[in-house]
Motif scaffolding. Structure first.
Motif, PDB file in Angstrom:
ATOM      1  N   TYR A  44       0.844  -1.193   0.000  1.00  0.00           N
ATOM      2  CA  TYR A  44       0.000   0.000   0.000  1.00  0.00           C
ATOM      3  C   TYR A  44       0.880   1.244   0.000  1.00  0.00           C
ATOM      4  O   TYR A  44       1.876   1.314   0.725  1.00  0.00           O
ATOM      5  CB  TYR A  44      -0.906  -0.019   1.237  1.00  0.00           C
ATOM      6  CG  TYR A  44      -1.693   1.246   1.483  1.00  0.00           C
ATOM      7  CD1 TYR A  44      -2.923   1.455   0.870  1.00  0.00           C
ATOM      8  CD2 TYR A  44      -1.208   2.227   2.340  1.00  0.00           C
ATOM      9  CE1 TYR A  44      -3.654   2.608   1.111  1.00  0.00           C
ATOM     10  CE2 TYR A  44      -1.920   3.383   2.588  1.00  0.00           C
ATOM     11  CZ  TYR A  44      -3.151   3.573   1.964  1.00  0.00           C
ATOM     12  OH  TYR A  44      -3.860   4.720   2.201  1.00  0.00           O
ATOM     13  N   ILE A  79      -6.475   3.466  -6.071  1.00  0.00           N
ATOM     14  CA  ILE A  79      -7.688   3.258  -5.290  1.00  0.00           C
ATOM     15  C   ILE A  79      -8.117   4.578  -4.675  1.00  0.00           C
ATOM     16  O   ILE A  79      -7.283   5.346  -4.180  1.00  0.00           O
ATOM     17  CB  ILE A  79      -7.497   2.180  -4.185  1.00  0.00           C
ATOM     18  CG1 ILE A  79      -8.840   1.884  -3.512  1.00  0.00           C
ATOM     19  CG2 ILE A  79      -6.427   2.572  -3.173  1.00  0.00           C
ATOM     20  CD1 ILE A  79      -8.837   0.641  -2.645  1.00  0.00           C
ATOM     21  N   GLY A  96     -13.085   3.116  -3.809  1.00  0.00           N
ATOM     22  CA  GLY A  96     -12.975   1.670  -3.642  1.00  0.00           C
ATOM     23  C   GLY A  96     -14.272   0.905  -3.739  1.00  0.00           C
ATOM     24  O   GLY A  96     -14.309  -0.305  -3.477  1.00  0.00           O
ATOM     25  N   THR A  97     -15.363   1.550  -4.147  1.00  0.00           N
ATOM     26  CA  THR A  97     -16.670   0.886  -4.102  1.00  0.00           C
ATOM     27  C   THR A  97     -16.784  -0.258  -5.103  1.00  0.00           C
ATOM     28  O   THR A  97     -17.652  -1.124  -4.960  1.00  0.00           O
ATOM     29  CB  THR A  97     -17.807   1.889  -4.355  1.00  0.00           C
ATOM     30  OG1 THR A  97     -17.604   2.531  -5.617  1.00  0.00           O
ATOM     31  CG2 THR A  97     -17.845   2.937  -3.257  1.00  0.00           C
ATOM     32  N   LEU A 125     -13.534  -1.655  -6.817  1.00  0.00           N
ATOM     33  CA  LEU A 125     -12.287  -2.406  -6.745  1.00  0.00           C
ATOM     34  C   LEU A 125     -12.233  -3.313  -5.511  1.00  0.00           C
ATOM     35  O   LEU A 125     -11.822  -4.468  -5.597  1.00  0.00           O
ATOM     36  CB  LEU A 125     -11.091  -1.452  -6.745  1.00  0.00           C
ATOM     37  CG  LEU A 125      -9.706  -2.109  -6.631  1.00  0.00           C
ATOM     38  CD1 LEU A 125      -9.479  -3.098  -7.764  1.00  0.00           C
ATOM     39  CD2 LEU A 125      -8.609  -1.045  -6.602  1.00  0.00           C
ATOM     40  N   VAL A 126     -12.661  -2.823  -4.385  1.00  0.00           N
ATOM     41  CA  VAL A 126     -12.621  -3.631  -3.162  1.00  0.00           C
ATOM     42  C   VAL A 126     -13.518  -4.861  -3.307  1.00  0.00           C
ATOM     43  O   VAL A 126     -13.147  -5.972  -2.904  1.00  0.00           O
ATOM     44  CB  VAL A 126     -13.023  -2.793  -1.931  1.00  0.00           C
ATOM     45  CG1 VAL A 126     -13.181  -3.678  -0.700  1.00  0.00           C
ATOM     46  CG2 VAL A 126     -11.980  -1.709  -1.663  1.00  0.00           C
ATOM     47  N   LEU A 177      -1.575  -1.248  -4.090  1.00  0.00           N
ATOM     48  CA  LEU A 177      -2.633  -0.251  -4.146  1.00  0.00           C
ATOM     49  C   LEU A 177      -2.031   1.126  -3.881  1.00  0.00           C
ATOM     50  O   LEU A 177      -1.323   1.314  -2.888  1.00  0.00           O
ATOM     51  CB  LEU A 177      -3.725  -0.550  -3.110  1.00  0.00           C
ATOM     52  CG  LEU A 177      -4.576  -1.795  -3.349  1.00  0.00           C
ATOM     53  CD1 LEU A 177      -5.610  -1.946  -2.241  1.00  0.00           C
ATOM     54  CD2 LEU A 177      -5.267  -1.731  -4.712  1.00  0.00           C
ATOM     55  N   ASP A 211      -3.086   4.777  -3.069  1.00  0.00           N
ATOM     56  CA  ASP A 211      -4.208   5.547  -2.541  1.00  0.00           C
ATOM     57  C   ASP A 211      -4.090   6.999  -3.001  1.00  0.00           C
ATOM     58  O   ASP A 211      -3.116   7.688  -2.696  1.00  0.00           O
ATOM     59  CB  ASP A 211      -4.183   5.470  -1.008  1.00  0.00           C
ATOM     60  CG  ASP A 211      -5.380   6.114  -0.349  1.00  0.00           C
ATOM     61  OD1 ASP A 211      -6.113   6.862  -1.025  1.00  0.00           O
ATOM     62  OD2 ASP A 211      -5.580   5.878   0.855  1.00  0.00           O
ATOM     63  N   THR A 232      -6.656   9.290  -2.431  1.00  0.00           N
ATOM     64  CA  THR A 232      -7.759  10.031  -1.818  1.00  0.00           C
ATOM     65  C   THR A 232      -7.361  11.394  -1.272  1.00  0.00           C
ATOM     66  O   THR A 232      -8.215  12.262  -1.095  1.00  0.00           O
ATOM     67  CB  THR A 232      -8.396   9.213  -0.670  1.00  0.00           C
ATOM     68  OG1 THR A 232      -7.379   8.824   0.257  1.00  0.00           O
ATOM     69  CG2 THR A 232      -9.069   7.973  -1.218  1.00  0.00           C
TER      70      THR A 232
END
Length: 338
Positions: A6, A28, A31-32, A34-35, A48, A50, A52
């Motif tokens: 990560y 990511i 993530g709605t 991909l997760v 991953l 991130d 955000t």
């Protein structure tokens, strides 16, 4: 157990570099999707990245009178933004037709463009799927294909793109802003998603390491005469069997310009400017709308369980155009079709 590393990106450049140097890395954000795919063992990213915390959550007026939307703007913020509600109500309506309030709070603008099909076989790693494992076959061809494509499909794949937001963006003629290892570029929305052809594993035209940074809307149009009609098996939290984003610009008593985009019927939001052009100069009527539907669906082909979609799409196009012409858009909270 799936293991992965990560990395929290500190800048757009940092994020691009981190993904570019690792073929198994993925961005990511919300993530709605991909997760879920990781939970089902459909996607197994080794890293991953991130994004955000990157500064991509703003709105910016453009020199041409349009609106630039950051890729990390949550769907809920986008739907209820005053500029969207006022100037692009078709987009607001489409977003509110999708998912649930909780998911819209987490899902991002860029992520919505990149979500993958909800084909049952794509999610079931025990079955052949050319999108998941190229060359293995398409189980949907002779399997359960009620939700599958009737337009633009190929012998390799009959999956559909699941987004509602993207159908409205297609109708509005949006532009996608992208940054990658080779710099920045823009992609016309109609060129962003792909038809499956013989490479159904490729959903869009992004290269590895490229990320969506913004979506740009052109100057406002179609504010009065529009409708987003979504037909599905249940009223909420269900993907479209057929959806229609209809937008009309009136010139007195006749149609000056019309836009029609379909969802739930193809590997990408489906538009045909030639079909839309049939309405130009016409007095709005059911027969004129039916001619557009005939043209849009001229190449439609069912695969057994989804044959009904052709007639359903035809009726939906006529209904949505009628709603748009009358300036009585579908209300997403309503339990009945206007």
């Amino acid at each position: 157990m799936m293991t992965f590393s990560y990395h929290r990106a500190e800048s757009v450049g940092d994020a691009i570099a981190a993904v570019s140097r690792d073929p198994n890395a993925r961005f990511i954000a919300g993530g709605t999707n991909l997760v879920d795919l990781m939970k089902y063992d459909v996607e197994r990213p080794g890293r991953l990245v991130d994004i955000t915390r990157l500064p991509l959550k703003g709105f910016e007026q453009t020199g041409g009178g349009g609106l630039k939307i950051g890729a990390l703007v949550p769907n809920s913020d986008l739907a209820y933004h005053p500029s969207i509600e006022r100037d692009y109500p078709l987009l607001a309506s489409a977003i509110l037709a999708g998912a649930s309030a909780q998911l819209r709070n987490a899902a991002t603008t860029g992520g919505n463009l990149l979500q993958r099909t909800r084909c049952y076989y794509f999610y079931d790693v025990a079955t052949p799927c050319n999108k998941r494992e190229p060359g293995s076959g398409c189980s949907a061809m002779t399997g359960v294909n009620r939700i599958h494509a009737i337009l633009g499909a190929s012998d390799a794949c009959i999956a559909t793109h699941p987004s509602d937001m993207c159908v409205a963006l297609a109708a509005l003629g949006a532009t996608v802003h992208v940054a990658g290892p080779d710099g920045e570029r823009t992609i016309a929305f109609e060129d962003f998603h792909r038809l499956p052809g013989d490479e159904p594993q490729k959903d869009n035209t992004l290269a590895h390491g490229e990320m969506v940074t913004a979506v740009e809307l052109p100057a406002p149009r179609f504010g009065a005469n529009h409708s987003y009609l979504k037909l599905r098996d249940r009223l909420s939290y269900a993907f479209a069997l057929v959806s229609v984003a209809a937008a009309i610009e009136m010139d007195g008593d006749v149609v000056g310009e019309a836009r029609v985009a379909l969802g739930g019927v193809a590997h990408k939001p489906w538009r045909d400017p030639k079909a839309e052009g049939l309405l130009k100069g016409q007095i709005p009527s059911s027969s004129a709308f039916a001619a557009v539907a005939d043209s849009l669906l001229s190449g439609a082909e069912g695969h057994g369980a989804n044959d009904f979609k052709i007639e359903l799409a035809h009726r939906a196009i006529v209904r949505a155009l009628g709603q748009a012409a009358a300036a009585t858009p579908q209300v997403q909270s309503s339990k009945t079709v206007n």
